[in-house]
Design a protein around this motif. Structure first.
Motif, PDB file in Angstrom:
ATOM      1  N   LEU A   1      43.722  33.010  41.287  1.00  0.00           N
ATOM      2  CA  LEU A   1      43.746  32.589  39.890  1.00  0.00           C
ATOM      3  C   LEU A   1      42.462  33.011  39.176  1.00  0.00           C
ATOM      4  CD1 LEU A   1      45.213  29.009  40.407  1.00  0.00           C
ATOM      5  CD2 LEU A   1      46.363  30.906  39.237  1.00  0.00           C
ATOM      6  N   LEU A   2      41.324  32.781  39.817  1.00  0.00           N
ATOM      7  CA  LEU A   2      40.046  33.143  39.205  1.00  0.00           C
ATOM      8  C   LEU A   2      39.952  34.652  39.024  1.00  0.00           C
ATOM      9  CD1 LEU A   2      37.314  32.007  38.234  1.00  0.00           C
ATOM     10  CD2 LEU A   2      36.442  32.417  40.553  1.00  0.00           C
ATOM     11  N   PHE A   3      40.381  35.399  40.023  1.00  0.00           N
ATOM     12  CA  PHE A   3      40.367  36.862  39.961  1.00  0.00           C
ATOM     13  C   PHE A   3      41.147  37.359  38.740  1.00  0.00           C
ATOM     14  CE2 PHE A   3      41.548  41.169  41.082  1.00  0.00           C
ATOM     15  CZ  PHE A   3      40.486  41.646  41.836  1.00  0.00           C
ATOM     16  N   GLY A   4      42.216  36.643  38.418  1.00  0.00           N
ATOM     17  CA  GLY A   4      43.082  37.061  37.326  1.00  0.00           C
ATOM     18  C   GLY A   4      42.501  36.873  35.939  1.00  0.00           C
ATOM     19  N   ILE A   5      41.462  36.045  35.793  1.00  0.00           N
ATOM     20  CA  ILE A   5      40.918  35.796  34.451  1.00  0.00           C
ATOM     21  C   ILE A   5      39.537  36.394  34.251  1.00  0.00           C
ATOM     22  CG2 ILE A   5      42.232  33.647  34.224  1.00  0.00           C
ATOM     23  CD1 ILE A   5      39.521  32.160  34.603  1.00  0.00           C
ATOM     24  N   THR A   6      38.941  36.982  35.301  1.00  0.00           N
ATOM     25  CA  THR A   6      37.594  37.525  35.172  1.00  0.00           C
ATOM     26  C   THR A   6      37.632  39.020  34.900  1.00  0.00           C
ATOM     27  OG1 THR A   6      37.399  37.945  37.548  1.00  0.00           O
ATOM     28  CG2 THR A   6      36.664  35.791  36.742  1.00  0.00           C
ATOM     29  N   ARG A   7      36.488  39.543  34.519  1.00  0.00           N
ATOM     30  CA  ARG A   7      36.321  40.987  34.345  1.00  0.00           C
ATOM     31  C   ARG A   7      34.931  41.354  34.833  1.00  0.00           C
ATOM     32  NH1 ARG A   7      33.233  42.232  29.747  1.00  0.00           N
ATOM     33  NH2 ARG A   7      32.843  40.491  28.326  1.00  0.00           N
ATOM     34  N   LEU A   8      34.707  42.623  35.034  1.00  0.00           N
ATOM     35  CA  LEU A   8      33.384  43.067  35.457  1.00  0.00           C
ATOM     36  C   LEU A   8      32.345  42.656  34.419  1.00  0.00           C
ATOM     37  CD1 LEU A   8      34.101  46.687  36.779  1.00  0.00           C
ATOM     38  CD2 LEU A   8      33.908  44.568  38.089  1.00  0.00           C
TER      39      LEU A   8
END
Length: 313
Positions: A147-154
């Protein structure tokens, strides 16, 4: 180890109180403190868009996710064991990989990996035994990691702290108001990193401001304070409109303060006018400001503090 997603309504009840009561997540009913290893809360609908910030507390073994200044999730974690301490400091996400395999630890699987240092520290899905057990990485419940991976960006900011009272995030910080009392010397070279996310780090002991874009230092200068910095605090710029910049304070465990800083608080820090004007040219929604009472050279114990690695080696 089990993971579960609580319903949005329950997450709302646990994570957030009404604006009028100005309660913090932990003051709602104590459920955050009672999360068992592998459990988490997730309510992204509360803030469907905006800049993301992640704060990891080594003392409480929890990670807090904020979007647009609003807490949308909290999770149990497992950080570095004895001899493999997780570093404290300010980091940016340097790399993301859904199916990453470690080249340091016997090809260990690190699903939903978000790299924080080129030396091997990352957030990723993993086993959570209920205590620090990693080689320095921040292990997350697999479902929460996805879930966290899906909302973050570099380039998003991740703050790792040893304090049980996690750093906070606020409104137009007075540290960025102009005044003649601050020293006039500053360095400004935005061409070193022309674009990307901006992070501003202020040290109370050094009386110094460091500006980084994509993890590369593009400026630094002196700052004067009317009062000592008593605790670490972080701020995120939510928006800029006709009334100026709007920096949000995150409602964190142990700290009842919410909303924007008062005019009195905003006036406690002073920059040279030229430096303040230069900063205004690079601050945009999503800019992160970290204020620490410690020196940027050490954590007060001789341990180096990481202040953001560059996105390229």
């Amino acid at each position: 180890m089990t993971t579960r997603r609580l319903t949005c309504s329950l997450a709302l009840a646990l994570l957030f109180a009404t604006t009028a009561s100005a309660q913090t997540p932990s003051s709602v009913d104590g459920r955050i403190e009672q999360l068992k290893p592998g459990e988490y809360l997730w309510a992204p609908e509360i803030a469907p868009a905006g800049p993301v910030t992640v704060i990891v507390s080594l003392a409480t073994q929890k990670a807090y996710a904020y979007r647009n200044g609003v807490a949308i999730g909290v999770s149990t974690v497992s950080t570095g064991s004895d001899g493999h301490a997780t570093p404290t400091g300010v980091f940016t996400v340097l790399q993301k990989d859904v199916d990453h395999v470690s080249n340091l630890y016997k090809d260990a699987a690190m699903p939903f990996m978000q790299r924080l240092t080129w030396g091997g520290i990352a957030m990723h899905a993993g086993n959570l035994p209920g205590y620090p057990a990693s080689h320095g990485c921040i292990r997350l419940p697999p479902a929460f990691a996805k879930l966290l991976f899906g909302i973050t960006r570099l380039g998003i900011t991740v703050v790792i702290t040893q304090d049980a009272r996690v750093p906070v995030v606020a409104a137009k910080p007075g540290m960025l108001t102009s005044a003649g009392s601050a020293g006039g010397d500053f360095v400004w070279n935005p061409a070193l990193s022309p674009k990307g996310p901006v992070s501003i780090v202020i040290s109370g002991r050094d009386k110094r401001v460091v500006v980084l874009r994509n993890g590369i230092e593009i400026g630094s200068g002196a700052i004067a304070f009317d009062a000592p910095i008593e605790r670490t605090a972080a701020f995120t710029l939510q928006s800029i409109d006709a009334d100026g910049e709007h920096w949000l304070r995150l409602p964190l465990p142990g700290d009842p303060r919410t909303g924007e800083l008062t005019a009195e608080d905003r006036a406690k820090g002073h920059l040279a006018e030229g430096f303040r004007a230069a900063l205004a040219t690079v601050t945009t929604p999503g800019t992160t400001l970290l204020v620490t009472r410690e020196t940027l050279a050490s954590a007060g114990t001789g341990t180096p503090v990481t202040i953001i690695e560059a996105t390229g080696q």
